[in-house]
Design a protein around this motif. Structure first.
Motif, PDB file in Angstrom:
ATOM      1  N   ARG A 121     -17.299 -13.143  -1.774  1.00 21.35           N
ATOM      2  CA  ARG A 121     -16.680 -12.153  -2.052  1.00 21.35           C
ATOM      3  C   ARG A 121     -15.271 -11.736  -1.326  1.00 21.35           C
ATOM      4  NH1 ARG A 121     -20.035  -7.905  -2.709  1.00 21.35           N
ATOM      5  NH2 ARG A 121     -19.159  -6.389  -1.759  1.00 21.35           N
ATOM      6  N   ALA A 122     -14.239 -10.419  -1.975  1.00 18.90           N
ATOM      7  CA  ALA A 122     -12.707 -10.373  -0.914  1.00 18.90           C
ATOM      8  C   ALA A 122     -11.723 -12.171  -1.495  1.00 18.90           C
ATOM      9  CB  ALA A 122     -13.036 -10.093  -0.106  1.00 18.90           C
ATOM     10  N   ASP A 129     -22.286  -6.009   1.404  1.00 20.02           N
ATOM     11  CA  ASP A 129     -20.635  -6.163   1.783  1.00 20.02           C
ATOM     12  C   ASP A 129     -21.135  -7.121   2.330  1.00 20.02           C
ATOM     13  OD1 ASP A 129     -18.099  -7.881   1.741  1.00 20.02           O
ATOM     14  OD2 ASP A 129     -17.560  -6.267   3.299  1.00 20.02           O
ATOM     15  N   PHE A 135       0.740  -0.941   0.070  1.00 16.22           N
ATOM     16  CA  PHE A 135       0.042  -0.205   0.315  1.00 16.22           C
ATOM     17  C   PHE A 135       0.857   1.090   0.369  1.00 16.22           C
ATOM     18  CE2 PHE A 135      -4.309  -2.035   1.396  1.00 16.22           C
ATOM     19  CZ  PHE A 135      -5.041  -1.446   0.627  1.00 16.22           C
ATOM     20  N   ALA A 172      -2.678  -6.442   0.571  1.00 14.52           N
ATOM     21  CA  ALA A 172      -1.976  -5.669  -0.472  1.00 14.52           C
ATOM     22  C   ALA A 172      -2.870  -4.805  -0.910  1.00 14.52           C
ATOM     23  CB  ALA A 172      -0.982  -6.145  -1.297  1.00 14.52           C
ATOM     24  N   PRO A 173      -2.907  -4.046  -2.155  1.00 20.22           N
ATOM     25  CA  PRO A 173      -3.572  -3.846  -2.902  1.00 20.22           C
ATOM     26  C   PRO A 173      -4.685  -4.438  -3.362  1.00 20.22           C
ATOM     27  CG  PRO A 173      -1.614  -1.628  -3.136  1.00 20.22           C
ATOM     28  CD  PRO A 173      -1.365  -3.113  -2.569  1.00 20.22           C
ATOM     29  N   THR A 174      -5.420  -4.441  -3.710  1.00 20.86           N
ATOM     30  CA  THR A 174      -6.784  -5.234  -4.972  1.00 20.86           C
ATOM     31  C   THR A 174      -5.975  -4.593  -6.680  1.00 20.86           C
ATOM     32  OG1 THR A 174      -8.431  -3.905  -4.672  1.00 20.86           O
ATOM     33  CG2 THR A 174      -8.518  -5.988  -3.173  1.00 20.86           C
ATOM     34  N   GLY A 225     -16.951  -6.620  -4.881  1.00 23.41           N
ATOM     35  CA  GLY A 225     -16.312  -7.227  -4.027  1.00 23.41           C
ATOM     36  C   GLY A 225     -14.521  -6.942  -4.251  1.00 23.41           C
ATOM     37  N   SER A 226     -14.844  -6.761  -5.080  1.00 23.47           N
ATOM     38  CA  SER A 226     -12.825  -6.052  -5.203  1.00 23.47           C
ATOM     39  C   SER A 226     -11.969  -5.371  -4.435  1.00 23.47           C
ATOM     40  CB  SER A 226     -13.220  -6.030  -7.158  1.00 23.47           C
ATOM     41  OG  SER A 226     -14.053  -4.481  -6.576  1.00 23.47           O
ATOM     42  N   GLY A 227     -13.057  -4.148  -3.387  1.00 26.58           N
ATOM     43  CA  GLY A 227     -12.185  -3.206  -3.022  1.00 26.58           C
ATOM     44  C   GLY A 227     -13.112  -2.688  -3.512  1.00 26.58           C
ATOM     45  N   LYS A 228     -13.902  -1.399  -4.118  1.00 30.08           N
ATOM     46  CA  LYS A 228     -14.079  -0.453  -4.331  1.00 30.08           C
ATOM     47  C   LYS A 228     -14.028   0.479  -3.524  1.00 30.08           C
ATOM     48  CE  LYS A 228     -17.581  -1.787  -6.806  1.00 30.08           C
ATOM     49  NZ  LYS A 228     -18.751  -1.914  -7.080  1.00 30.08           N
ATOM     50  N   THR A 229     -14.655   0.351  -2.637  1.00 33.45           N
ATOM     51  CA  THR A 229     -14.830   1.695  -1.563  1.00 33.45           C
ATOM     52  C   THR A 229     -13.226   1.833  -1.194  1.00 33.45           C
ATOM     53  OG1 THR A 229     -16.775  -0.051  -0.774  1.00 33.45           O
ATOM     54  CG2 THR A 229     -16.395   1.935   0.501  1.00 33.45           C
ATOM     55  N   GLN A 232      -7.562  -1.203  -6.731  1.00 34.32           N
ATOM     56  CA  GLN A 232      -7.074  -0.180  -5.772  1.00 34.32           C
ATOM     57  C   GLN A 232      -5.694   0.514  -6.875  1.00 34.32           C
ATOM     58  OE1 GLN A 232      -7.365  -2.203  -2.230  1.00 34.32           O
ATOM     59  NE2 GLN A 232      -9.277  -1.797  -2.095  1.00 34.32           N
ATOM     60  N   GLY A 275      -7.130  -5.550   7.754  1.00 32.03           N
ATOM     61  CA  GLY A 275      -7.244  -6.474   7.574  1.00 32.03           C
ATOM     62  C   GLY A 275      -6.095  -6.221   6.082  1.00 32.03           C
ATOM     63  N   TYR A 276      -6.305  -5.083   5.353  1.00 31.15           N
ATOM     64  CA  TYR A 276      -5.763  -5.050   3.840  1.00 31.15           C
ATOM     65  C   TYR A 276      -3.998  -5.554   3.740  1.00 31.15           C
ATOM     66  CZ  TYR A 276     -10.276  -2.442   3.903  1.00 31.15           C
ATOM     67  OH  TYR A 276     -11.551  -2.874   3.784  1.00 31.15           O
TER      68      TYR A 276
HETATM   69  P1  AMP Z   1     -16.086  -3.561  -1.722  1.00 33.27           P
HETATM   70  O1  AMP Z   1     -15.396  -4.156  -3.747  1.00 33.27           O
HETATM   71  O2  AMP Z   1     -15.737  -1.849  -2.075  1.00 33.27           O
HETATM   72  O3  AMP Z   1     -17.305  -3.693  -1.225  1.00 33.27           O
HETATM   73  O4  AMP Z   1     -15.431  -4.571  -0.842  1.00 33.27           O
HETATM   74  C1  AMP Z   1     -15.286  -6.009  -0.426  1.00 33.27           C
HETATM   75  C2  AMP Z   1     -15.166  -6.575   0.779  1.00 33.27           C
HETATM   76  O5  AMP Z   1     -13.283  -6.275   0.314  1.00 33.27           O
HETATM   77  C3  AMP Z   1     -14.863  -5.184   2.004  1.00 33.27           C
HETATM   78  O6  AMP Z   1     -15.017  -7.080   2.854  1.00 33.27           O
HETATM   79  C4  AMP Z   1     -13.141  -4.767   2.293  1.00 33.27           C
HETATM   80  O7  AMP Z   1     -13.249  -5.147   3.749  1.00 33.27           O
HETATM   81  C5  AMP Z   1     -12.522  -5.885   1.699  1.00 33.27           C
HETATM   82  N1  AMP Z   1     -10.811  -5.280   1.491  1.00 33.27           N
HETATM   83  C6  AMP Z   1     -11.112  -3.812   0.406  1.00 33.27           C
HETATM   84  N2  AMP Z   1     -10.074  -3.845   0.243  1.00 33.27           N
HETATM   85  C7  AMP Z   1      -8.866  -4.905   0.524  1.00 33.27           C
HETATM   86  C8  AMP Z   1      -7.739  -5.221  -0.057  1.00 33.27           C
HETATM   87  N3  AMP Z   1      -6.753  -4.754  -0.494  1.00 33.27           N
HETATM   88  N4  AMP Z   1      -7.546  -6.135   0.569  1.00 33.27           N
HETATM   89  C9  AMP Z   1      -8.064  -7.534   1.227  1.00 33.27           C
HETATM   90  N5  AMP Z   1      -9.455  -7.129   1.571  1.00 33.27           N
HETATM   91  C10 AMP Z   1     -10.031  -6.134   1.311  1.00 33.27           C
END
Ligand code: AMP
Length: 425
Positions: free
Chosen positions: A340-341, A312, A3, A23-25, A48-52, A28, A20-21
């Protein structure tokens, strides 16, 4: 790639690590540097890819760096289509902002609950507002906030916000924003008509599309079970009993609010902890149901498409399409609630003679052809109904319908009427 190589402040890197992240998805890694540069962006990524976090982290960093002088004016507006998603995005942002040297005020606003606490929390201004369109406009009408200092607009689940149901509200909101601003549009899907609307809003955008890239595909096994429409509740009960202990939480999608109620009631009467979830349920109860489901206090939620977007629920192992969704896009959103994730998930669709052709369209859009399964004791007996024209004189050219054909067509029409999709979600 860690990150801290993305140009993010240590306070944000620390918050990401604590969430708990590791590394970046993919979304990200691609979106964060572009957003930090101030560019517009259109991001397509599987749900579920970490868009938020992909938009929240750089947004928080920019807002701290460009500290507002004097009173707090809303500098970032995040629009989302559902109340639950508003709450979820607000929560993620607050947790990512917790170590920042500057406290950013994040206000979440959505309908279905009293407007007064939201008006109170906007007193003295806010840095970021996360809102559903209707309630945001109510707040503007009550003079609770102004949008003339917004420098970044985020549309989360943008395709849904461009839908007809939101078009007028979105138009009114856009007219209240400064013309000069950064626009960030995120969605799992950008159908072509929506893409044209989106592109009309964006200026020289960075386009980030991580669909289908290795590591971004959710790990969802899709299964199709053939069953007569009338026996679906029994089959559902059978599957839930059979997989007790293995499927600890199951999200079942139906087409109408009425179906959500009746299916949930039937399961509950049979000793299964099932609860309905739809747009006619009071907002407080909706919030409670979701949080209780996340804590595994309900085993099964029977939901309309209201629950298909953005929500989520970590470790949701199974999604079942009791009724098929209206479109292939809705199908992707629904099944995206599981897997997801990086987790694995299972999506089961019930298909009957009347819905087989519709499911083939869903498969075609994904370039898939899934095997049809049958469950012992629930083998289908219905046959596909030939299309009958409006005059009722015969749908198959050159062949007059028999009395049986007419009865079947009438039954199919009645079934279709019972599956009229709900509105106002
Ligand atoms: P979202 O696509 O934003 O709804 O995120 C889906 C899930 O991925 C959520 O539970 C986040 O907490 C998790 N998440 C987001 N970024 C990461 C990351 N870099 N590594 C692991 N999990 C992640």
């Amino acid at each position: 790639m860690p990150f801290d190589s993305l140009g993010l402040a240590p306070a944000l890197v620390q918050a990401a690590a604590e969430s708990g992240y590791a590394a970046p998805t993919a979304i990200q890694a691609a979106a964060i540097p572009a957003i930090l540069q101030g560019r517009d962006l259109r991001g397509s990524a599987q749900t579920g890819s970490g868009k938020t976090a992909a938009f929240s982290l750089p947004l928080l960093q920019r807002l701290v760096a460009e500290r507002a002088q004097g009173s707090r004016r809303v500098r970032a507006l995040v629009l989302v289509p559902t109340r639950e998603l508003a709450a979820q995005v607000g929560e993620t942002m607050r947790s990512l902002a917790q170590h920042l040297p500057e406290r950013l005020k994040i206000v979440v606003a959505f309908g279905g609950v009293s407007i007064n606490p939201q008006m109170m929390s906007l007193r003295g201004g806010a840095d970021i507002v996360v809102a559903t369109p209707g309630r945001l406009l109510d707040l503007v009408d009550h003079n609770a906030l102004k949008l003339d200092a917004v420098s970044t607009l985020v549309l989360d689940e943008a395709d849904r916000l461009f839908d007809l149901g939101f078009a007028e509200e979105l138009g009114r909101i856009l007219a209240l924003l400064p013309k000069q601003r950064q626009n960030l549009l995120f969605s799992a899907t950008f159908p072509s008509a929506i893409q044209a609307l989106a592109d009309g809003m964006l200026r020289d955008p960075a386009v980030v599309d991580v669909q289908g890239e290795p590591g971004t595909e959710p790990n969802i096994v899709q299964r199709v079970i053939e069953v007569d429409a009338i026996r679906r509740t029994q089959l559902l009960r059978h599957l839930l009993k059979q997989h007790e202990g293995e499927w600890d939480r199951v999200l079942v999608f139906v087409a109408t609010q009425h179906a959500a109620q009746t299916v949930a009631e039937k399961l509950y009467k049979n000793g299964i902890y099932a609860v309905p979830f739809h747009g006619d349920i009071a907002q407080g109860t909706r919030t409670d149901i979701l949080s209780q489901f996340k804590q595994s206090r309900w085993d099964v939620v029977i939901a309309t498409d209201l629950a298909a977007r953005g929500i989520d629920i970590a470790q949701l192992p199974v999604v079942i399409n009791y009724d098929l969704p209206r479109s292939p896009t809705d199908y992707i959103h629904r099944i995206g609630r599981t897997g997801r994730a990086g987790e694995s998930g299972l999506a089961i669709s019930f298909v009957s003679a009347a819905t087989e052709a519709h499911f083939r369209l869903i498969e075609k859009r994904q370039g898939l052809s899934l095997p049809r399964e049958r469950v012992e004791g629930f083998e289908p007996t219905e046959v596909a109904v030939p299309v009958v024209d409006a005059s009722g004189t015969g749908g198959v050219k050159g062949k007059r319908p028999s009395k049986k054909d007419k009865l079947r067509a009438a039954a199919a029409l009645a079934a279709a009427r019972g599956e009229t999709p709900e509105k106002n979600d």
